[in-house]
Motif scaffolding. Structure first.
Motif: not given
Lengths: 64, 541
Positions: B69-78, B326-331
């Motif tokens: 899980f990428s940094k961007r995913t962790l930021e979304i999870m925050d 990771n791209s799914g979370f960005q979707d």
């Protein structure tokens, strides 16, 4: 029309050609193929510039 | 003790909807309680939009599956309230080793950039990723948020209508119908919703099989990523070793196309392979074995009227680069703020077309990257193998060749260059924070920039005053002023400029930026980011 990149050309063409053949001397076909591949990668890294590399690919493909 | 992924987490409970005379109508129904469906549901519920999640089973992911899980995913999870759970459980790694044939050709240290709250990425089993999301969903329910998950509720019929959808849900008590304004299909690569709607899913088929084995090591083993090209224990193929939490290691072995899947999964076949890979003396237990195949493909459009596709249902990539979940979370993050504004009547429905545009763009980038990785890992012709091997041979002694070694390019969030939502771009500001880019984190006094962003439109003034709050187009735009930026913030947002103003979207992406504050300019950029066309604006005036 796109302008072709100016190539450096050779200072001592016969020397380079002889070195190239010498490097392949005694190699099997697959060893030579591998050497050529390594050589292309090194030369490409020496050039670096993406446009110049694309130009080389285009010019190589246009002949033969 | 049964495994997490064998335990029913949201068992079937009869819903009052099943006893209603007429199909009950919900604003948003989400199909699929995988990572993406859960993220969409939580994001919407946090903003007060009632959501119902339907899932065909009642458990988290079977087996580890997605593990990076990428940094961007962790930021979304925050933003979704799960960031700490992910990071506390996840495994951090920085060292990777690359092997070619029977030798190590080089190792590397990721050395992630300083000044970010979250690491470049963590390893975490998908079942934990989903478990933490389900726990968050339960917390939201306890707070009285309008979010519901229905297990063993399989969508068996979809009828798309003007202004909404009618669906049929199969349950242990028999089927019932529901209606919704918006249907979000997060039902995976084999998406039944997509199939029922007769929609395409086109792309490149990679004829390859991968064996995944999760093993528990009985002794210490380094927390490193090891990648083998053409190893002696898997001739002509590749292999990957990567650490997960709980002392579990993920092993991926490429098997090729023409194999007997059932035979390859048998422990008597798997264990000798692993012993060859790890060394005869290493003791381990086999936790889970699976074989998967993959394709790189996407739907032509992710929006079909009132049905929106997100995650694997919309696009599928090879596993190299961790670009699936990771791209799914960005979707999810891209979709939710737009849907919320449309539901509130603050943006035209056409704003959702920008979900399609931006995420198709991102999917193409992910497909390109993962296809290139696949082409490097599994050369498709004699000459491509010659070049691949030349790169690997050179990489042992020539550092110039190492960037060419491609065992997966790690998921990076897409920069929506060319998006119709992007507004003005102030000259000479840094490239990495241009319009379309996700906000880049930086330390702020007493915390992190990323924690101060998201959830609504925002103005960020750096070395420049911005109003604390502005109401434009019926939307509140909050202001965040940083009078004296630190070094990282200045480098990332100012470059050589003495000051800058950024307009950020609710998904933390940059909408527009200037070198000074001008309310008319902000108004113009906001309209653009809301998908309000110039025609509409002329109509208003």
């Amino acid at each position: 029309m796109t302008t072709q990149h100016q190539l450096q050309g050779f200072a001592r063409p016969d020397d380079f050609y002889a070195d190239l053949l010498a490097a392949h001397e005694g190699l099997t076909k697959s060893e030579s193929d591998a050497l050529n591949a390594r050589l292309i990668l090194l030369l490409a890294a020496q050039i670096g510039d993406g446009e110049a590399l694309k130009d080389c690919l285009k010019r190589a493909k246009a002949v033969g | 003790m049964s495994k997490i992924f064998e335990t029913p987490l949201y068992p079937y409970v009869r819903s009052v909807d099943q006893d209603a005379g007429e199909p009950v109508r919900h604003p948003v129904i989400i199909v699929g309680a995988g990572p993406v469906g859960l993220a969409v549901a939580i994001d919407l519920a946090q903003q007060g939009v009632p959501v119902v999640v339907l899932d065909e089973n009642d458990k988290v992911s079977f087996g580890s599956r997605a593990i990076c899980f990428s940094k961007r995913t962790l930021e979304i999870m925050d933003r979704l309230g799960c960031g700490d759970a992910y990071v506390n459980k996840g495994v951090l790694w920085n060292v990777g080793k690359v092997f070619f044939g029977d030798r190590k050709v080089y190792d590397f240290n990721l050395l992630p950039e300083d000044g970010h709250k979250r690491p470049a990425f963590i390893n975490l089993q998908q079942y934990y990723c989903e478990l933490f999301l389900v726990e968050r969903l339960r917390d939201l329910q306890a707070e009285g948020r309008p979010i519901e998950i229905r297990g063993n509720s399989k969508v068996s019929g979809v009828e798309s209508r003007a202004g909404g959808c009618r669906i049929t849900v199969a349950t242990p008590d028999g089927p019932y119908d529901l209606a919704c304004d918006w249907l979000i299909a997060c039902d995976g690569a084999g998406s039944p919703v997509r199939r029922m709607m007769g929609l395409d899913f086109i792309g490149r088929v990679f004829e390859d099989n991968f064996l995944i084995a999760d093993v528990t090591m009985k002794a210490d083993f380094p927390t490193e990523r090891w990648f083998w090209f053409d190893p002696p224990f898997n001739k002509g193929q590749s292999a990957l070793l990567h650490k997960q939490p709980d002392g579990v290691w993920r092993i991926d072995l490429q098997l090729g196309w023409d194999i007997d899947k059932e035979a390859e999964k048998q422990p008597e076949r798997v264990i000798p392979r692993l012993k060859q890979m790890l060394g005869e003396e290493v003791e381990f237990d086999l936790e889970w074995v699976s074989i998967y195949t993959f394709q790189c493909r996407r739907m032509e459009k992710f929006r079909h009227g009132r049905v929106l596709f997100a995650g694997d249902s919309a696009h599928q990539v090879s596993p190299f680069g961790a670009r699936g979940a990771n791209s799914g979370f960005q979707d999810a993050e891209n979709l939710v703020w737009k849907l919320k504004l449309v539901l509130d009547g603050k943006a035209p429905e056409s704003l959702l077309d920008s979900y399609d545009q931006e995420r198709v763009f991102a999917a193409d980038e992910n497909i390109l990257n993962s296809s290139r990785s696949t082409d490097f890992i599994t050369p498709k012709s004699e000459i491509s193998r010659i070049f691949r091997d030349a790169v690997l041979d050179l990489s042992e002694t020539e550092s110039f060749a190492r960037p060419l070694v491609n065992s997966g390019r790690l998921s990076m969030p897409a920069v929506y260059d060319g998006s119709p939502l992007n507004g003005a771009d102030g000259a000479e500001l840094p490239v990495r924070t241009r319009p379309g880019a996700p906000a880049v984190d930086a330390p702020l006094a007493g915390g992190w920039l990323i924690d101060r962003l998201g959830g609504s439109f925002q103005l960020l003034g750096i070395g420049c005053k911005v109003p604390d709050s502005l109401t434009l187009c019926g939307i509140e735009v909050r202001g965040l002023g940083v009078a004296e930026p630190g070094e990282a913030l200045a480098a990332r947002y100012l470059g050589e400029a003495p000051q800058a103003v950024y307009l950020l979207r609710p998904d933390q992406h940059i909408a527009a930026r200037w070198t000074g504050f001008d309310q008319d300019e902000v108004d113009k950029a906001l309209r653009r980011a809301l998908g309000i066309s110039e025609q509409d604006q002329a109509g208003e005036a």
